[in-house]
Design an enzyme around this catalytic site. Sequence first.
Site, short mmCIF file in Angstrom:
data_model
loop_
_atom_site.label_atom_id
_atom_site.label_comp_id
_atom_site.label_asym_id
_atom_site.label_seq_id
_atom_site.Cartn_x
_atom_site.Cartn_y
_atom_site.Cartn_z
N HIS A 82 -8.79 -1.28 -2.40
CA HIS A 82 -8.40 -1.16 -3.82
C HIS A 82 -8.06 0.30 -4.10
O HIS A 82 -8.67 1.21 -3.58
CB HIS A 82 -9.54 -1.60 -4.74
CG HIS A 82 -9.07 -1.91 -6.12
ND1 HIS A 82 -8.92 -0.93 -7.07
CD2 HIS A 82 -8.67 -3.07 -6.69
CE1 HIS A 82 -8.47 -1.48 -8.19
NE2 HIS A 82 -8.31 -2.76 -7.99
N ASP A 91 -9.50 -10.50 -5.19
CA ASP A 91 -8.53 -11.51 -4.72
C ASP A 91 -9.01 -12.26 -3.50
O ASP A 91 -8.60 -13.39 -3.24
CB ASP A 91 -7.19 -10.84 -4.42
CG ASP A 91 -6.54 -10.34 -5.69
OD1 ASP A 91 -6.30 -9.14 -5.82
OD2 ASP A 91 -6.33 -11.17 -6.60
C1 SDX Z 1 -5.23 -6.09 -7.26
O1 SDX Z 1 -4.71 -1.86 -9.69
C2 SDX Z 1 -5.45 -2.85 -9.93
O2 SDX Z 1 -6.39 -2.76 -10.69
C3 SDX Z 1 -5.08 -4.12 -9.23
C4 SDX Z 1 -6.02 -5.28 -9.45
C5 SDX Z 1 -6.01 -5.75 -10.88
O3 SDX Z 1 -6.99 -6.39 -11.30
O4 SDX Z 1 -4.97 -5.55 -11.56
O5 SDX Z 1 -7.35 -4.93 -9.10
C6 SDX Z 1 -5.61 -6.49 -8.62
O6 SDX Z 1 -4.07 -5.84 -7.02
C7 SDX Z 1 -6.29 -5.93 -6.19
C8 SDX Z 1 -5.73 -5.42 -4.82
C9 SDX Z 1 -5.08 -6.61 -4.12
N1 SDX Z 1 -4.27 -6.19 -2.98
C10 SDX Z 1 -4.64 -6.48 -1.72
O7 SDX Z 1 -5.71 -7.04 -1.41
C11 SDX Z 1 -3.60 -6.12 -0.66
C12 SDX Z 1 -4.30 -5.40 0.50
N2 SDX Z 1 -4.77 -4.11 0.02
C13 SDX Z 1 -3.93 -2.96 0.28
O8 SDX Z 1 -2.55 -3.23 0.19
C14 SDX Z 1 -4.41 -1.71 -0.44
O9 SDX Z 1 -5.76 -1.63 -0.23
C15 SDX Z 1 -4.14 -1.55 -1.93
C16 SDX Z 1 -2.71 -1.72 -2.26
C17 SDX Z 1 -4.95 -2.52 -2.69
C18 SDX Z 1 -4.59 -0.14 -2.31
O10 SDX Z 1 -3.75 0.72 -1.64
P1 SDX Z 1 -3.85 2.32 -1.85
O11 SDX Z 1 -4.90 2.70 -2.83
O12 SDX Z 1 -2.49 2.81 -2.09
O13 SDX Z 1 -4.47 2.78 -0.48
P2 SDX Z 1 -3.60 3.21 0.71
O14 SDX Z 1 -2.51 2.22 0.91
O15 SDX Z 1 -3.26 4.64 0.53
O16 SDX Z 1 -4.62 3.02 1.94
C19 SDX Z 1 -5.58 4.01 2.22
C20 SDX Z 1 -5.88 3.82 3.73
C21 SDX Z 1 -4.62 3.74 4.57
O17 SDX Z 1 -4.94 4.22 5.86
P3 SDX Z 1 -4.55 5.77 6.21
O18 SDX Z 1 -3.06 5.92 5.92
O19 SDX Z 1 -5.41 6.63 5.28
O20 SDX Z 1 -4.89 5.93 7.66
O21 SDX Z 1 -6.56 2.56 3.93
C22 SDX Z 1 -5.73 1.72 4.71
C23 SDX Z 1 -4.34 2.27 4.69
O22 SDX Z 1 -3.64 1.94 5.88
N3 SDX Z 1 -5.77 0.40 4.06
C24 SDX Z 1 -5.93 -0.75 4.72
C25 SDX Z 1 -5.97 -1.74 3.71
N4 SDX Z 1 -5.82 -1.17 2.51
C26 SDX Z 1 -5.70 0.16 2.74
N5 SDX Z 1 -6.05 -1.04 6.03
C27 SDX Z 1 -6.19 -2.36 6.34
N6 SDX Z 1 -6.26 -3.36 5.43
C28 SDX Z 1 -6.14 -3.09 4.12
N7 SDX Z 1 -6.19 -4.07 3.21
#
Ligand code: SDX
Length: 431
Positions: free
Chosen positions: A308, A366
């Site tokens: 998140h 989710d």
């Molecule tokens: C919702 O904003 C909100 O409030 C949204 C929400 C709401 O109620 O409105 O809460 C609803 O959207 C919840 C989130 C649902 N999405 C997912 O479950 C999709 C999977 N999650 C990721 O896409 C990600 O975690 C996000 C989009 C949710 C958050 O992404 P960020 O904050 O931009 O984090 P990031 O992409 O910069 O990741 C940080 C690190 C990265 O690694 P490094 O580049 O630092 O080496 O963590 C890794 C990412 O690769 N990472 C993951 C991951 N999520 C982040 N690695 C594996 N699996 C994952 N799910």
Amino acid sequence: MADDKKSATLSLNGKEHELPIFSPTLGPDVIDIRKLYGQAGVFTYDPGFTSTASCDSTITFIDGEKGELLHRGYPIDQLASKSHYLEVCYLLLYGELPSAAQLEDFESRVTNHTMLHEQMHFLFRGFRRDAPPMAIMVGVVGALSAFYHDSTDITDPWQREVASVRMIAKMPTIAAMAYKYTIGQPFMYPRNDLDYASNFLRMCFAVPSDDYEVNPILSRAMDRIFTLHADHEQNASTSTVRLASSSGANPFACIAAGIACLWGPAHGGANQACLEMLREIGTVERIPEYIARAKDKNDPFRLMGFGHRVYKNFDPRATVMKQSADEVLDLMGIDDNPTLQVAKELEKQALADPYFAEKKLFPNVDFYSGIILEAMGFPTSMFTAIFAVSRTVGWISQWKEMIADPQLKIGRPRQLYVGAPKRDYVDIENR
Ligand code: SDX
């Protein structure tokens, strides 16, 4: 909000610029940069808005470190266990918990707006039967402005109120109709003798030839899913609704824009993407392969339903949602559902893996909502549509707050231009 005592000093090109600092009720201070370009001739740069407050708001507060979510100051775990969705809608819309009389009046107004203009039934017929329900939701909700002209004038507080109640009341009906249309069954009309969640379940699962007895465990779980997804500060879809509304567009069009944004797998589409991922994993034996892929920098695969932007310890909604998931799975059984068995084992292995602990990646709301909806018998194509039903009150509440702000300005971000410098046109014979 302004704190005269505090300011930040920006030293730039030999000049010093004082920028006021505002202190919130809760959360970090903010630096007011509204006059920065005028004073210093520079923009700030923040794609993804990871460090940018787009507005001030009184509705919801999230503390990502503590895993805290407050709606008008009330913690989500207390609302989820002691309140119910329509009462939370009242709280989000009007700022205070209702008295018994206020709640009765509000629930009556919502109940009496649940039907859709009969002419709108023909809108559904324009879609193919295999249309994603979210495509139908975007289309039909946007079309509401073609049928409810008497609640599109955003300068009229009464019309804003009517549009708000209509949206909250009609979204479950539209979502259920989208579901029925895609499975070739006739639409079921809402019933005024059922509560909000039970009405939605019945409109989805009843047929004219065989009514549907709502199981109280399922309607409670449904209401809890609605409550836990109601609002979440300035997330992507809420920011979309605010930006669309800042131009003065009608509320139905703005909510349709929010639905479109929620559809993405990184946002509200994650619950559907999560179940599709669980199905792709297929068996418990394949979980390590997918966890390795999620950790591989060269592999774009991510564990859907994990991580998140704001919560960096745990998602408080997921904690409550997990309880509901266990209740529903006990009721519906998972022994014959390999997808749900994979979910339980994936959660266990991911939470035990140092990679996810170090990057603060844990199951979000989710992950568990998808499991519950799967166990209830919804197709994954309906998961995000159900999220949209719930989030409508958050979008509408934030819309109302913004429209009522006398300082409302159209949202118009600037950019860091890295394209071609100015150059003269070249005739085709000289290229
Ligand atoms: C919702 O904003 C909100 O409030 C949204 C929400 C709401 O109620 O409105 O809460 C609803 O959207 C919840 C989130 C649902 N999405 C997912 O479950 C999709 C999977 N999650 C990721 O896409 C990600 O975690 C996000 C989009 C949710 C958050 O992404 P960020 O904050 O931009 O984090 P990031 O992409 O910069 O990741 C940080 C690190 C990265 O690694 P490094 O580049 O630092 O080496 O963590 C890794 C990412 O690769 N990472 C993951 C991951 N999520 C982040 N690695 C594996 N699996 C994952 N799910």
